[in-house]
Design a protein around this motif. Structure first.
Motif, PDB file in Angstrom:
ATOM      1  N   ALA A   3       0.926  -1.186  -0.111  1.00  0.00           N
ATOM      2  CA  ALA A   3       0.058   0.120   0.061  1.00  0.00           C
ATOM      3  C   ALA A   3       0.812   1.251  -0.137  1.00  0.00           C
ATOM      4  O   ALA A   3       0.583   2.220  -0.626  1.00  0.00           O
ATOM      5  N   SER A  26      -8.250  12.036  -0.755  1.00  0.00           N
ATOM      6  CA  SER A  26      -9.357  11.267  -1.580  1.00  0.00           C
ATOM      7  C   SER A  26      -8.738  10.737  -3.238  1.00  0.00           C
ATOM      8  O   SER A  26      -8.944   9.580  -3.348  1.00  0.00           O
ATOM      9  N   CYS A  29      -5.818   8.259  -2.808  1.00  0.00           N
ATOM     10  CA  CYS A  29      -6.206   7.093  -2.505  1.00  0.00           C
ATOM     11  C   CYS A  29      -6.903   6.366  -3.690  1.00  0.00           C
ATOM     12  O   CYS A  29      -6.541   5.261  -3.905  1.00  0.00           O
ATOM     13  N   GLN A  30      -7.875   7.048  -4.380  1.00  0.00           N
ATOM     14  CA  GLN A  30      -8.564   6.386  -5.729  1.00  0.00           C
ATOM     15  C   GLN A  30      -7.330   6.385  -6.539  1.00  0.00           C
ATOM     16  O   GLN A  30      -7.325   4.951  -7.170  1.00  0.00           O
ATOM     17  N   VAL A  34      -6.398   2.356  -3.010  1.00  0.00           N
ATOM     18  CA  VAL A  34      -6.366   2.079  -1.632  1.00  0.00           C
ATOM     19  C   VAL A  34      -7.617   2.969  -0.915  1.00  0.00           C
ATOM     20  O   VAL A  34      -7.919   3.815  -1.320  1.00  0.00           O
ATOM     21  N   SER A  35      -7.844   2.319   0.506  1.00  0.00           N
ATOM     22  CA  SER A  35      -9.129   3.327   0.995  1.00  0.00           C
ATOM     23  C   SER A  35      -8.249   4.331   1.866  1.00  0.00           C
ATOM     24  O   SER A  35      -6.949   4.446   2.017  1.00  0.00           O
ATOM     25  N   ARG A  36      -9.048   5.474   2.287  1.00  0.00           N
ATOM     26  CA  ARG A  36      -8.624   6.315   3.123  1.00  0.00           C
ATOM     27  C   ARG A  36      -8.093   5.755   4.542  1.00  0.00           C
ATOM     28  O   ARG A  36      -6.992   6.266   4.914  1.00  0.00           O
ATOM     29  N   MET A  37      -8.674   4.773   4.783  1.00  0.00           N
ATOM     30  CA  MET A  37      -8.375   3.996   5.976  1.00  0.00           C
ATOM     31  C   MET A  37      -6.793   3.398   5.866  1.00  0.00           C
ATOM     32  O   MET A  37      -6.029   3.489   6.928  1.00  0.00           O
ATOM     33  N   THR A  38      -6.571   3.050   4.871  1.00  0.00           N
ATOM     34  CA  THR A  38      -5.297   2.380   4.607  1.00  0.00           C
ATOM     35  C   THR A  38      -4.220   3.618   4.475  1.00  0.00           C
ATOM     36  O   THR A  38      -3.084   3.375   5.113  1.00  0.00           O
ATOM     37  N   ARG A  41      -3.576   4.618   8.084  1.00  0.00           N
ATOM     38  CA  ARG A  41      -3.041   3.614   8.940  1.00  0.00           C
ATOM     39  C   ARG A  41      -1.350   3.640   8.643  1.00  0.00           C
ATOM     40  O   ARG A  41      -0.676   3.513   9.490  1.00  0.00           O
TER      41      ARG A  41
END
Length: 169
Positions: A3, A26, A29-30, A34-38, A41
């Protein structure tokens, strides 16, 4: 690909066409898939991606030069050329970090390395000469970036080498 690798690759690609200040998390991530959470993290900000990447470039350079450096610890034209060749592809990242992100910079990292490599006694003439060598390399590198890297690494190494070649331990 991890990631972190995906985020770095996406950020560098986005930064090739726009400023970091207009890239949203955003959008990043797009692009990275990957997700915003990733993202959160792994990083606290997009700037942290640049810092981590730049720090890894410097660590890699230091490891490589340790294996290539001359054992007599004198200034080597080849080592100075290696510096400019190594960092040339990363000009945009280095310049962005230098101009926008506080913290440990290229100068401090190179200074740490040359102090470790030449091991001068603190406060001695050699200590201050070592600091001037690190400063010269960094100043020339950053000016080279600003001027569009028109000169070859060999030309710049010649300038540095001519100034410092009389050095020896």
């Amino acid at each position: 690909m991890t990631a972190k690798d995906s985020l770095l690759e996406a950020l560098l690609e986005l930064m090739s066409t726009k400023s970091l200040s207009v890239i949203s998390i955003s959008e990043l991530c797009q692009k990275a898939g990957v997700s915003r959470m990733t993202f959160y993290r792994n990083y606290s900000s997009m700037e942290q991606i640049i810092i981590d990447y730049h720090d890894s470039l410097i660590r890699n350079y230091r490891n490589l030069i340790r294996t290539k450096a001359h054992k007599d610890k004198s200034i080597s034209y080849e080592n100075v050329v290696f510096f400019f060749r190594y960092f040339k592809p990363y000009m945009d990242v280095t310049r962005y970090r230098y101009e926008n992100i506080p913290g440990k910079m290229l100068l401090e990292s190179i200074t740490e390395f040359v102090l470790e490599y030449f091991d001068p006694e603190e406060g001695s003439r050699r200590y201050y000469e070592t600091l001037s060598y690190a400063g010269a390399i960094c100043a020339v590198y950053l000016a080279w970036a600003e001027n569009g890297t028109k000169e070859s690494p060999e030309e710049l190494a010649g300038i540095i080498y001519d100034r410092f070649r009389s050095w020896s331990v």
